[in-house]
Design a protein around this motif. Structure first.
Motif, PDB file in Angstrom:
ATOM      1  N   ILE A 154      -5.275 -15.612   4.834  1.00 42.96           N
ATOM      2  CA  ILE A 154      -4.611 -14.382   5.286  1.00 42.96           C
ATOM      3  C   ILE A 154      -4.816 -13.260   4.266  1.00 42.96           C
ATOM      4  N   TYR A 155      -5.115 -13.622   3.010  1.00 41.05           N
ATOM      5  CA  TYR A 155      -5.484 -12.603   2.006  1.00 41.05           C
ATOM      6  C   TYR A 155      -6.973 -12.732   1.730  1.00 41.05           C
ATOM      7  N   SER A 193       8.071  -0.902  -0.783  1.00 39.03           N
ATOM      8  CA  SER A 193       6.874  -0.101  -1.026  1.00 39.03           C
ATOM      9  C   SER A 193       5.819  -0.891  -1.787  1.00 39.03           C
ATOM     10  N   ILE A 194       6.253  -1.613  -2.804  1.00 39.03           N
ATOM     11  CA  ILE A 194       5.292  -2.419  -3.570  1.00 39.03           C
ATOM     12  C   ILE A 194       4.609  -3.421  -2.640  1.00 39.03           C
ATOM     13  N   ASN A 197       2.372  -1.546   0.171  1.00 41.62           N
ATOM     14  CA  ASN A 197       1.133  -1.050  -0.426  1.00 41.62           C
ATOM     15  C   ASN A 197       0.172  -2.199  -0.708  1.00 41.62           C
ATOM     16  N   PHE A 198       0.721  -3.261  -1.262  1.00 44.22           N
ATOM     17  CA  PHE A 198      -0.166  -4.370  -1.634  1.00 44.22           C
ATOM     18  C   PHE A 198      -0.699  -5.117  -0.407  1.00 44.22           C
ATOM     19  N   LEU A 199       0.156  -5.394   0.519  1.00 48.43           N
ATOM     20  CA  LEU A 199      -0.265  -6.208   1.666  1.00 48.43           C
ATOM     21  C   LEU A 199      -1.100  -5.418   2.659  1.00 48.43           C
ATOM     22  N   LEU A 200      -0.669  -4.221   2.977  1.00 55.46           N
ATOM     23  CA  LEU A 200      -1.300  -3.487   4.066  1.00 55.46           C
ATOM     24  C   LEU A 200      -2.256  -2.401   3.604  1.00 55.46           C
ATOM     25  N   GLY A 201      -2.014  -1.848   2.416  1.00 51.35           N
ATOM     26  CA  GLY A 201      -2.870  -0.773   1.933  1.00 51.35           C
ATOM     27  C   GLY A 201      -2.462   0.568   2.521  1.00 51.35           C
ATOM     28  N   ALA A 202      -2.978   1.615   1.926  1.00 52.24           N
ATOM     29  CA  ALA A 202      -2.594   2.963   2.341  1.00 52.24           C
ATOM     30  C   ALA A 202      -3.468   3.493   3.467  1.00 52.24           C
ATOM     31  N   THR A 203      -4.664   2.924   3.567  1.00 52.98           N
ATOM     32  CA  THR A 203      -5.641   3.475   4.496  1.00 52.98           C
ATOM     33  C   THR A 203      -5.317   3.157   5.948  1.00 52.98           C
ATOM     34  N   ILE A 204      -5.490   4.143   6.811  1.00 47.85           N
ATOM     35  CA  ILE A 204      -5.330   3.943   8.252  1.00 47.85           C
ATOM     36  C   ILE A 204      -6.585   3.273   8.805  1.00 47.85           C
ATOM     37  N   ARG A 205      -6.420   2.203   9.528  1.00 51.60           N
ATOM     38  CA  ARG A 205      -7.577   1.551  10.171  1.00 51.60           C
ATOM     39  C   ARG A 205      -7.533   1.828  11.661  1.00 51.60           C
TER      40      ARG A 205
END
Lengths: 207, 207
Positions: A154-155, A193-194, A197-205
DNA sequence: TAATTTTTCAATAGGTCTATCGAAAAATAA
DNA sequence: TTATTTTTCGATAGACCTATTGAAAAATTA
């Protein structure tokens, strides 16, 4: 009546320990504010409104006071993380809980946490062993959540789990220094938030 | 011959400043290792092999030495970030460069960086103004990269840009404390991991 | 109450620290 | 070389700091 005697002794001990807690609380507060070397036993005594020499009825040395603060600040820390790791929850949930568990002391015992984060390095090497071992164990446990996630696919396989563990813990540890800034975050917001940010990321897919 | 005179004076000044730099380097090294309050002027002198009193030919007080270290450690920091923000690169690249720029001093001037991160708080309030202002400006600039990304709709609207900025900078700042751990990372690896984790996230998506 | 125990205190020994000072040494200029 | 300037030094004042000690005060028990 050995029972009555023991109870009496126990009550005295308990009273002593309550006062000792007040003394260590004051030490934690002064260490957190001024740093270990910037803080004097006189400062601690002043905070309690007692004579400087009276402190030594409750600890043997300033070193020992710092050790006590550090030990108290991490009481139950590994155990709580162990419980999270062993629970039947999803890896994502485990990570979110681990992060929240890590920053909980910021709310409950801020002066202890601050002292632990910032002043542990001034604890003489002889007194630091137990704590160092605990930290190593804790980090390994934290890292395991990430390696499990990679094993479960999953990661990402490319994830550097050790480095990511260090980065996640850095974020948790530092938040004590800015949690009270003008923006006024609470620990749940920070933890979320931590994790997000870590799991999903900031970028829109575009899915 | 006023020119010759000026040149002579200039050479003397330059020689003095070279020595002063050695003295401040030694101060940074001792502050980084022992902390500001844990370090004595005697320690600094010992590192240089000179008498403790000789230091005061190069700085007026221990406070001033700390201020100088902190100022040197952040020299050109804001300007470099400004150049990155103003460049025509993509927002993603700007963020990656900002992160790398932020941790560059870990490699080039580790003792200065460490002192700045850990000891700035012991600088008397009167001396801290300029640095505080600079930090505020720097943070705002860093945050702008994130808000620009959201405005461009490449970063999620739900992103808390201020909090994320604090979290990113926390990761950068803390790496000085574990960069030399057994795993031995270099700054490029660290910068890339911070950026990748933040931008892309750890989770595998089925696209 | 008086006796005993617990807690706090004042005084201080012994050490460290910063910063200053005038003199000595080293470097430079004449 | 001698004179002048720059750099370093030893000595020290004055402050602060930790930890100890024996006694006083406060609390507890008899």
């Amino acid at each position: 009546m050995p029972d009555g005697h023991l109870t009496k002794q126990a009550r005295k001990k308990e009273k002593y320990e309550r006062r000792q807690t007040e003394v260590i609380d004051a030490a934690a507060s002064v260490f957190a504010e001024k740093g270990y070397h910037g803080a004097s036993t006189g400062d601690i005594a002043a905070k309690l409104g007692i004579a400087q020499s009276s402190l030594y009825y409750y600890f043997k040395s300033k070193d020992e006071a710092l050790e006590t603060v550090c030990l108290k600040s991490t009481k139950g820390y590994v155990e709580r993380l162990q419980a999270i790791v062993r629970s039947p929850k999803s890896t994502d949930d485990k990570l979110r809980e681990a992060i929240l568990n890590h920053i909980q002391p910021i709310k409950t015992i801020p002066n202890y946490f601050r002292t632990f984060i910032g002043e542990l390095r001034y604890l003489p090497i002889g007194r630091r062993k137990k704590l160092s071992k605990m930290i190593t164990e804790y980090n390994a446990l934290f890292e395991k959540v990430l390696t499990d996630g990679v094993a479960e696919k999953i990661y990402k396989k490319s994830l550097d789990c050790h480095l990511s563990m260090l980065l996640l813990i850095s974020q948790c540890n530092m938040s004590i220094f800015w949690i009270n800034d003008p923006h006024g975050y609470d620990i749940d917001t920070i933890a979320a938030s931590i994790a997000d940010n870590f799991l999903l990321g900031a970028t829109i897919r575009n899915t």
